[in-house]
Design a protein around this motif. Sequence first.
Motif, PDB file in Angstrom:
ATOM      1  N   THR A  30      20.711  55.430  47.427  1.00 26.32           N
ATOM      2  CA  THR A  30      20.465  54.725  46.169  1.00 26.32           C
ATOM      3  C   THR A  30      20.113  55.737  45.089  1.00 26.32           C
ATOM      4  O   THR A  30      19.241  56.587  45.284  1.00 26.32           O
ATOM      5  CB  THR A  30      19.306  53.711  46.319  1.00 26.32           C
ATOM      6  OG1 THR A  30      19.585  52.872  47.435  1.00 26.32           O
ATOM      7  CG2 THR A  30      19.153  52.861  45.060  1.00 26.32           C
ATOM      8  N   ARG A  32      19.433  56.353  40.782  1.00 26.32           N
ATOM      9  CA  ARG A  32      19.075  55.729  39.502  1.00 26.32           C
ATOM     10  C   ARG A  32      19.764  56.513  38.394  1.00 26.32           C
ATOM     11  O   ARG A  32      19.618  57.744  38.333  1.00 26.32           O
ATOM     12  CB  ARG A  32      17.561  55.769  39.318  1.00 26.32           C
ATOM     13  CG  ARG A  32      17.055  55.139  38.041  1.00 26.32           C
ATOM     14  CD  ARG A  32      15.561  55.380  37.862  1.00 26.32           C
ATOM     15  NE  ARG A  32      14.753  54.732  38.897  1.00 26.32           N
ATOM     16  CZ  ARG A  32      13.915  55.370  39.702  1.00 26.32           C
ATOM     17  NH1 ARG A  32      13.775  56.678  39.623  1.00 26.32           N
ATOM     18  NH2 ARG A  32      13.211  54.712  40.603  1.00 26.32           N
ATOM     19  N   SER A  63      24.683  53.037  46.071  1.00 23.42           N
ATOM     20  CA  SER A  63      24.238  52.009  45.123  1.00 23.42           C
ATOM     21  C   SER A  63      23.668  52.713  43.905  1.00 23.42           C
ATOM     22  O   SER A  63      22.892  53.666  44.039  1.00 23.42           O
ATOM     23  CB  SER A  63      23.131  51.135  45.726  1.00 23.42           C
ATOM     24  OG  SER A  63      23.520  50.663  46.979  1.00 23.42           O
ATOM     25  N   GLU A  65      21.459  52.168  40.515  1.00 16.61           N
ATOM     26  CA  GLU A  65      20.593  51.316  39.689  1.00 16.61           C
ATOM     27  C   GLU A  65      20.673  51.838  38.266  1.00 16.61           C
ATOM     28  O   GLU A  65      20.315  52.984  37.998  1.00 16.61           O
ATOM     29  CB  GLU A  65      19.126  51.407  40.160  1.00 16.61           C
ATOM     30  CG  GLU A  65      18.850  50.718  41.459  1.00 16.61           C
ATOM     31  CD  GLU A  65      17.367  50.823  41.846  1.00 16.61           C
ATOM     32  OE1 GLU A  65      16.556  51.324  41.038  1.00 16.61           O
ATOM     33  OE2 GLU A  65      17.043  50.405  42.968  1.00 16.61           O
ATOM     34  N   THR A  67      19.497  52.178  34.448  1.00 10.94           N
ATOM     35  CA  THR A  67      18.304  51.988  33.624  1.00 10.94           C
ATOM     36  C   THR A  67      18.705  52.140  32.153  1.00 10.94           C
ATOM     37  O   THR A  67      19.749  52.725  31.846  1.00 10.94           O
ATOM     38  CB  THR A  67      17.198  53.005  33.957  1.00 10.94           C
ATOM     39  OG1 THR A  67      17.707  54.319  33.740  1.00 10.94           O
ATOM     40  CG2 THR A  67      16.728  52.865  35.396  1.00 10.94           C
TER      41      THR A  67
END
Lengths: 112, 222
Positions: A30, A32, A63, A65, A67
Amino acid sequence: MHELSIAQSMLEIIDLHVSKSGCTRCTAVTVRAGLLSAVDEEALSFAFETLCEQTAHSGAVLSVEKTYPTARCGCGCTFKVTDLIYACPECGAVTAALSGGDELDVIKLEVE
Amino acid sequence: MTTIDINDKLLSKNDQHALANRRLLDSNGVWCVNIIGAPGSGKTTLIERTADKFAGDPEIGVLVGDLETRHDAERIAAHGVEVYQIITGGTCHLTARVVGEYLQRFDIGSLDVLIVENVGNLVCPTSYYLGEHNRMVLVSTPEGDDKPLKYPGAVHTSDLMLVTKTDLAPYTNFDVARAGENARRINADIDVFPVSCTSGEGLDQWFDWFGKHAAEKNSQQA
Protein backbone atom coordinates in the motif's frame (compact mmCIF):
# COMPACT_ATOMS: atom_id res chain seq x y z
CA MET A 1 8.11 7.97 -16.70
CA HIS A 2 9.63 8.39 -13.24
CA GLU A 3 7.07 5.79 -12.16
CA LEU A 4 9.55 3.12 -13.30
CA SER A 5 12.29 4.34 -10.95
CA ILE A 6 9.70 4.81 -8.19
CA ALA A 7 8.60 1.18 -8.72
CA GLN A 8 12.27 0.14 -8.54
CA SER A 9 12.55 1.90 -5.18
CA MET A 10 9.41 0.05 -4.03
CA LEU A 11 11.02 -3.26 -4.98
CA GLU A 12 14.16 -2.39 -3.00
CA ILE A 13 12.05 -1.57 0.07
CA ILE A 14 10.04 -4.76 -0.37
CA ASP A 15 13.16 -6.93 -0.74
CA LEU A 16 14.68 -5.39 2.38
CA HIS A 17 11.61 -5.97 4.56
CA VAL A 18 10.76 -9.41 3.19
CA SER A 19 14.26 -10.69 3.96
CA LYS A 20 14.26 -9.01 7.41
CA SER A 21 10.92 -10.67 8.25
CA GLY A 22 12.12 -14.14 7.30
CA CYS A 23 9.31 -14.45 4.73
CA THR A 24 9.81 -15.22 1.06
CA ARG A 25 7.48 -12.97 -0.86
CA CYS A 26 5.33 -9.87 -0.80
CA THR A 27 1.69 -10.26 -1.82
CA ALA A 28 0.45 -6.70 -1.41
CA VAL A 29 1.81 -3.20 -0.94
CA THR A 30 0.00 0.00 0.00
CA VAL A 31 1.36 3.34 -1.13
CA ARG A 32 0.20 6.87 -0.32
CA ALA A 33 0.50 9.34 -3.22
CA GLY A 34 -0.53 12.98 -2.96
CA LEU A 35 -2.12 14.95 -5.78
CA LEU A 36 1.04 17.11 -5.94
CA SER A 37 3.44 14.16 -6.14
CA ALA A 38 2.78 13.87 -9.89
CA VAL A 39 2.56 10.10 -9.77
CA ASP A 40 0.30 8.49 -12.33
CA GLU A 41 -1.39 5.54 -10.67
CA GLU A 42 -1.81 3.54 -13.86
CA ALA A 43 1.82 4.05 -14.92
CA LEU A 44 3.01 3.09 -11.43
CA SER A 45 0.86 -0.07 -11.40
CA PHE A 46 2.14 -1.06 -14.83
CA ALA A 47 5.80 -0.48 -13.84
CA PHE A 48 5.36 -2.31 -10.52
CA GLU A 49 3.58 -5.27 -12.08
CA THR A 50 6.23 -5.59 -14.80
CA LEU A 51 9.17 -5.40 -12.38
CA CYS A 52 7.53 -7.92 -10.02
CA GLU A 53 7.09 -10.46 -12.81
CA GLN A 54 10.77 -11.33 -12.67
CA THR A 55 10.80 -11.77 -8.89
CA ALA A 56 9.34 -13.81 -6.03
CA HIS A 57 6.76 -11.03 -5.62
CA SER A 58 5.08 -11.75 -8.98
CA GLY A 59 1.39 -10.98 -8.73
CA ALA A 60 1.74 -8.64 -5.73
CA VAL A 61 -1.21 -6.24 -5.53
CA LEU A 62 -0.54 -2.51 -5.42
CA SER A 63 -3.03 -0.22 -3.67
CA VAL A 64 -2.63 3.53 -3.96
CA GLU A 65 -4.22 5.82 -1.37
CA LYS A 66 -4.62 9.27 -2.89
CA THR A 67 -4.22 12.30 -0.65
CA TYR A 68 -5.11 15.88 -1.40
CA PRO A 69 -3.77 19.27 -0.35
CA THR A 70 -5.64 21.37 2.20
CA ALA A 71 -6.17 24.98 1.14
CA ARG A 72 -6.30 27.79 3.67
CA CYS A 73 -7.80 30.89 2.11
CA GLY A 74 -7.12 34.43 3.34
CA CYS A 75 -10.84 34.73 4.14
CA GLY A 76 -10.47 32.03 6.81
CA CYS A 77 -12.06 29.21 4.84
CA THR A 78 -10.30 25.82 4.81
CA PHE A 79 -11.09 23.28 2.10
CA LYS A 80 -9.74 20.15 0.38
CA VAL A 81 -8.27 20.62 -3.11
CA THR A 82 -9.10 17.70 -5.40
CA ASP A 83 -8.50 19.63 -8.64
CA LEU A 84 -5.76 22.23 -8.95
CA ILE A 85 -8.03 24.54 -10.91
CA TYR A 86 -9.87 25.58 -7.78
CA ALA A 87 -11.46 28.60 -6.13
CA CYS A 88 -12.36 29.21 -2.50
CA PRO A 89 -15.97 28.06 -2.02
CA GLU A 90 -16.60 31.03 0.31
CA CYS A 91 -15.01 34.05 -1.39
CA GLY A 92 -13.93 32.78 -4.83
CA ALA A 93 -10.22 33.62 -4.33
CA VAL A 94 -7.79 31.38 -6.22
CA THR A 95 -4.64 31.99 -4.21
CA ALA A 96 -5.18 30.00 -1.01
CA ALA A 97 -2.05 28.51 0.62
CA LEU A 98 -1.82 24.75 0.06
CA SER A 99 -0.41 22.28 2.54
CA GLY A 100 0.03 18.52 2.31
CA GLY A 101 -0.95 16.45 -0.70
CA ASP A 102 2.69 15.96 -1.74
CA GLU A 103 3.22 12.64 0.04
CA LEU A 104 4.87 9.67 -1.62
CA ASP A 105 5.12 7.01 1.07
CA VAL A 106 5.10 3.26 1.49
CA ILE A 107 2.50 2.53 4.18
CA LYS A 108 2.52 -1.24 4.60
CA LEU A 109 3.35 -4.60 3.05
CA GLU A 110 1.67 -7.99 3.22
CA VAL A 111 4.26 -10.74 3.24
CA GLU A 112 4.18 -14.52 3.47
CA MET B 1 0.33 -13.75 5.97
CA THR B 2 1.99 -10.95 7.94
CA THR B 3 1.46 -7.20 7.70
CA ILE B 4 4.54 -5.01 7.99
CA ASP B 5 3.87 -1.34 8.75
CA ILE B 6 6.44 0.88 7.08
CA ASN B 7 5.13 4.44 6.87
CA ASP B 8 8.29 5.83 5.34
CA LYS B 9 9.02 7.95 2.31
CA LEU B 10 9.15 5.86 -0.82
CA LEU B 11 12.25 7.71 -1.98
CA SER B 12 13.94 7.72 1.42
CA LYS B 13 17.09 6.22 -0.10
CA ASN B 14 17.34 9.14 -2.51
CA ASP B 15 16.76 11.50 0.41
CA GLN B 16 19.66 9.92 2.32
CA HIS B 17 22.00 10.63 -0.60
CA ALA B 18 20.52 14.14 -0.85
CA LEU B 19 21.24 14.87 2.81
CA ALA B 20 24.84 13.69 2.34
CA ASN B 21 25.15 16.12 -0.60
CA ARG B 22 23.63 18.88 1.50
CA ARG B 23 26.11 18.28 4.33
CA LEU B 24 29.03 18.39 1.89
CA LEU B 25 27.73 21.64 0.35
CA ASP B 26 27.07 23.21 3.76
CA SER B 27 30.43 22.28 5.21
CA ASN B 28 32.09 24.01 2.24
CA GLY B 29 29.82 27.05 2.19
CA VAL B 30 28.45 26.25 -1.25
CA TRP B 31 24.96 27.44 -2.18
CA CYS B 32 23.17 25.03 -4.54
CA VAL B 33 20.22 25.76 -6.80
CA ASN B 34 18.40 23.08 -8.82
CA ILE B 35 16.95 24.37 -12.10
CA ILE B 36 13.95 22.51 -13.48
CA GLY B 37 12.25 23.24 -16.77
CA ALA B 38 10.92 21.68 -19.96
CA PRO B 39 13.29 20.99 -22.88
CA GLY B 40 13.94 24.31 -24.62
CA SER B 41 12.71 26.48 -21.73
CA GLY B 42 16.06 28.32 -21.65
CA LYS B 43 17.91 26.70 -18.73
CA THR B 44 21.32 26.56 -20.44
CA THR B 45 21.06 30.08 -21.86
CA LEU B 46 20.16 31.42 -18.41
CA ILE B 47 23.26 29.74 -16.96
CA GLU B 48 25.42 31.23 -19.74
CA ARG B 49 24.12 34.76 -19.00
CA THR B 50 24.59 34.21 -15.26
CA ALA B 51 28.18 32.97 -15.66
CA ASP B 52 29.00 36.05 -17.78
CA LYS B 53 27.40 38.40 -15.27
CA PHE B 54 29.21 37.10 -12.18
CA ALA B 55 32.49 36.20 -13.94
CA GLY B 56 34.01 34.25 -11.06
CA ASP B 57 32.58 36.25 -8.13
CA PRO B 58 30.97 34.16 -6.74
CA GLU B 59 32.79 31.13 -8.17
CA ILE B 60 30.18 29.02 -9.96
CA GLY B 61 30.26 25.30 -10.77
CA VAL B 62 27.64 23.60 -12.93
CA LEU B 63 26.29 20.08 -13.26
CA VAL B 64 24.10 19.59 -16.29
CA GLY B 65 21.89 16.57 -16.90
CA ASP B 66 20.78 15.36 -20.31
CA LEU B 67 19.65 12.07 -21.79
CA GLU B 68 22.43 12.33 -24.37
CA THR B 69 25.22 14.59 -25.72
CA ARG B 70 27.68 16.97 -24.08
CA HIS B 71 26.38 19.99 -25.99
CA ASP B 72 25.12 21.89 -22.95
CA ALA B 73 28.32 21.39 -20.96
CA GLU B 74 30.39 22.57 -23.94
CA ARG B 75 28.21 25.68 -24.25
CA ILE B 76 28.50 26.49 -20.55
CA ALA B 77 32.26 25.74 -20.37
CA ALA B 78 32.85 28.44 -22.99
CA HIS B 79 31.74 30.95 -20.32
CA GLY B 80 34.62 30.12 -17.99
CA VAL B 81 32.91 27.98 -15.36
CA GLU B 82 33.75 24.43 -14.28
CA VAL B 83 31.02 22.18 -15.64
CA TYR B 84 30.36 18.46 -15.83
CA GLN B 85 27.82 16.81 -18.08
CA ILE B 86 25.77 13.99 -16.57
CA ILE B 87 24.49 11.78 -19.37
CA THR B 88 21.60 9.83 -17.90
CA GLY B 89 21.24 7.53 -20.92
CA GLY B 90 17.46 7.65 -20.86
CA THR B 91 16.62 8.39 -17.25
CA CYS B 92 14.33 11.41 -17.15
CA HIS B 93 15.67 13.04 -13.96
CA LEU B 94 18.82 13.40 -11.87
CA THR B 95 19.07 11.44 -8.63
CA ALA B 96 20.89 12.52 -5.48
CA ARG B 97 23.25 9.55 -5.78
CA VAL B 98 24.47 10.60 -9.24
CA VAL B 99 24.84 14.24 -8.18
CA GLY B 100 26.87 13.06 -5.17
CA GLU B 101 29.23 11.13 -7.46
CA TYR B 102 29.78 14.14 -9.71
CA LEU B 103 30.26 16.47 -6.73
CA GLN B 104 33.50 14.60 -6.06
CA ARG B 105 34.94 15.92 -9.32
CA PHE B 106 34.92 19.53 -8.16
CA ASP B 107 37.51 21.13 -5.93
CA ILE B 108 34.53 21.97 -3.75
CA GLY B 109 36.50 24.19 -1.39
CA SER B 110 37.01 26.68 -4.22
CA LEU B 111 33.31 26.83 -5.19
CA ASP B 112 30.74 29.33 -3.91
CA VAL B 113 27.75 28.20 -5.95
CA LEU B 114 26.68 24.95 -7.56
CA ILE B 115 24.03 25.20 -10.27
CA VAL B 116 22.35 21.92 -11.19
CA GLU B 117 20.62 22.03 -14.55
CA ASN B 118 18.22 19.12 -14.32
CA VAL B 119 17.08 16.98 -17.26
CA GLY B 120 14.53 18.88 -19.37
CA ASN B 121 11.32 17.63 -17.80
CA LEU B 122 8.69 19.21 -15.55
CA VAL B 123 7.45 16.01 -13.93
CA CYS B 124 10.07 13.52 -12.80
CA PRO B 125 12.80 15.83 -11.39
CA THR B 126 10.31 17.28 -8.90
CA SER B 127 10.18 14.02 -6.89
CA TYR B 128 13.97 13.78 -6.45
CA TYR B 129 15.53 16.08 -3.87
CA LEU B 130 19.22 16.49 -4.68
CA GLY B 131 20.35 18.33 -1.55
CA GLU B 132 19.86 21.79 -3.05
CA HIS B 133 19.13 24.89 -0.95
CA ASN B 134 16.75 26.37 -3.48
CA ARG B 135 14.80 25.04 -6.41
CA MET B 136 13.51 27.04 -9.34
CA VAL B 137 11.37 26.32 -12.35
CA LEU B 138 11.53 27.88 -15.81
CA VAL B 139 8.42 28.34 -17.94
CA SER B 140 8.94 29.89 -21.37
CA THR B 141 6.26 32.01 -23.03
CA PRO B 142 5.68 29.65 -26.02
CA GLU B 143 4.71 26.91 -23.53
CA GLY B 144 1.54 28.66 -22.38
CA ASP B 145 0.58 30.47 -19.18
CA ASP B 146 -1.36 27.47 -17.84
CA LYS B 147 1.86 25.46 -17.48
CA PRO B 148 2.02 25.98 -13.68
CA LEU B 149 -1.39 24.32 -13.33
CA LYS B 150 -0.48 21.44 -15.64
CA TYR B 151 2.76 20.70 -13.77
CA PRO B 152 1.89 21.58 -10.17
CA GLY B 153 4.65 19.49 -8.57
CA ALA B 154 7.38 21.63 -10.15
CA VAL B 155 5.77 24.84 -8.91
CA HIS B 156 4.87 23.46 -5.50
CA THR B 157 8.47 22.51 -4.71
CA SER B 158 10.12 25.63 -6.18
CA ASP B 159 11.06 28.92 -4.52
CA LEU B 160 11.20 30.87 -7.77
CA MET B 161 9.52 30.67 -11.17
CA LEU B 162 11.21 32.45 -14.07
CA VAL B 163 8.99 33.21 -17.02
CA THR B 164 11.57 33.07 -19.83
CA LYS B 165 11.61 34.31 -23.43
CA THR B 166 9.38 37.30 -22.67
CA ASP B 167 10.63 38.82 -25.96
CA LEU B 168 8.51 36.15 -27.69
CA ALA B 169 5.38 36.90 -25.65
CA PRO B 170 3.89 39.26 -28.29
CA TYR B 171 3.81 36.33 -30.73
CA THR B 172 1.94 34.06 -28.30
CA ASN B 173 -1.16 34.43 -26.13
CA PHE B 174 0.98 34.11 -22.99
CA ASP B 175 -0.14 36.45 -20.19
CA VAL B 176 2.68 36.93 -17.65
CA ALA B 177 0.32 38.12 -14.90
CA ARG B 178 -1.95 35.10 -15.42
CA ALA B 179 1.05 32.73 -15.32
CA GLY B 180 2.03 34.27 -11.98
CA GLU B 181 -1.52 33.92 -10.65
CA ASN B 182 -1.61 30.28 -11.77
CA ALA B 183 1.73 29.61 -10.03
CA ARG B 184 0.51 31.20 -6.79
CA ARG B 185 -2.57 28.97 -6.81
CA ILE B 186 -0.17 26.07 -6.29
CA ASN B 187 2.45 27.85 -4.18
CA ALA B 188 1.34 31.09 -2.53
CA ASP B 189 4.92 32.01 -1.59
CA ILE B 190 6.63 31.54 -4.95
CA ASP B 191 8.52 34.48 -6.48
CA VAL B 192 7.80 35.07 -10.17
CA PHE B 193 10.20 37.04 -12.38
CA PRO B 194 9.71 37.58 -16.13
CA VAL B 195 13.02 37.53 -18.03
CA SER B 196 14.39 37.52 -21.55
CA CYS B 197 17.97 36.39 -22.11
CA THR B 198 17.73 37.83 -25.64
CA SER B 199 16.63 41.38 -24.78
CA GLY B 200 18.01 41.36 -21.23
CA GLU B 201 14.59 42.33 -19.81
CA GLY B 202 14.20 41.36 -16.16
CA LEU B 203 17.64 39.80 -15.84
CA ASP B 204 18.73 42.28 -13.14
CA GLN B 205 15.96 40.98 -10.85
CA TRP B 206 17.21 37.43 -11.42
CA PHE B 207 20.85 38.42 -10.86
CA ASP B 208 19.85 40.15 -7.59
CA TRP B 209 18.03 37.02 -6.39
CA PHE B 210 20.95 34.79 -7.37
CA GLY B 211 23.60 37.08 -5.87
CA LYS B 212 21.64 37.53 -2.64
CA HIS B 213 21.24 33.79 -2.06
CA ALA B 214 24.86 33.07 -2.87
CA ALA B 215 26.06 35.85 -0.54
CA GLU B 216 23.78 34.72 2.31
CA LYS B 217 25.19 31.20 2.10
CA ASN B 218 28.72 32.55 1.95
CA SER B 219 28.24 34.75 5.02
CA GLN B 220 26.80 31.79 6.98
CA GLN B 221 30.03 29.96 6.25
CA ALA B 222 32.21 32.91 7.32
